[in-house]
Write a protein that holds these residues in place. Structure first.
Motif, short mmCIF file in Angstrom:
data_model
loop_
_atom_site.label_atom_id
_atom_site.label_comp_id
_atom_site.label_asym_id
_atom_site.label_seq_id
_atom_site.Cartn_x
_atom_site.Cartn_y
_atom_site.Cartn_z
N ASP A 127 -4.86 6.82 -2.08
CA ASP A 127 -4.38 5.50 -1.69
C ASP A 127 -4.26 4.61 -2.92
O ASP A 127 -5.12 4.63 -3.80
CB ASP A 127 -5.32 4.86 -0.68
N SER A 154 0.85 -1.20 0.00
CA SER A 154 0.00 0.00 0.00
C SER A 154 0.88 1.24 0.00
O SER A 154 1.88 1.30 0.72
CB SER A 154 -0.90 0.01 1.24
N THR A 180 0.40 5.68 -0.20
CA THR A 180 -0.47 6.85 -0.21
C THR A 180 0.30 8.01 -0.81
O THR A 180 1.37 8.37 -0.33
CB THR A 180 -0.93 7.21 1.22
#
Length: 141
Positions: free
Chosen positions: A133, A122, A124
């Motif tokens: 995101d 992940s 951002t």
């Protein structure tokens, strides 16, 4: 009269619930290039969509899956390819920007765990007051 008031309230609630949420920037097609064993740097790629009527200016990236993330760009000078640490990616209103091999990309430093093909990470992107995101899938190339 009460029946009319109840009907009006129900109509207002249904209208509020059916509204399309405000346009927001999004990321898609995210992937991370699997690095050779012993390497502490990976490259990440994605497509950034600006679904708003205002320019989008992204000036950084955060991730808990790596020790640090930076925006970079590959340039060719006199036949030599090199990377520049870029501070900003700008996306026009209702436009998109591609982070791809040979251009803008994310440099991901110090993976927090060993990565294998198919894993996801992940990231951002920081874009002013907006955070975008992204999920990037690890692949061989």
């Amino acid at each position: 009269m009460n029946l009319r008031l109840i009907g009006l309230c129900a109509a207002l609630i249904l209208t509020a619930c059916s509204r399309t949420p405000p346009a927001a920037p999004q990321a898609s097609d995210g992937w991370v290039r699997l690095a050779p064993p012993g390497t502490n740097v990976n490259a990440g790629y994605l497509r950034l969509h600006n679904n708003t009527s205002q320019p989008l200016r992204c000036d950084g990236a955060d991730t808990t899956d790596f020790g640090a993330a930076e925006i970079h760009r590959t340039v060719v000078d006199d036949g030599q390819s090199r990377m520049l640490r870029e501070q900003v990616i700008e996306v026009p209103p209702h436009g998109s920007a591609e982070l791809a091999p040979g251009g803008y990309h994310l440099m991901l430093f110090r993976p927090q765990k060993a990565l294998t093909v198919g894993d996801t990470v992940s990231v951002t992107l920081r874009c002013g007051e907006t955070a975008v995101d992204a999920v990037l899938t690890v692949r061989a190339a």
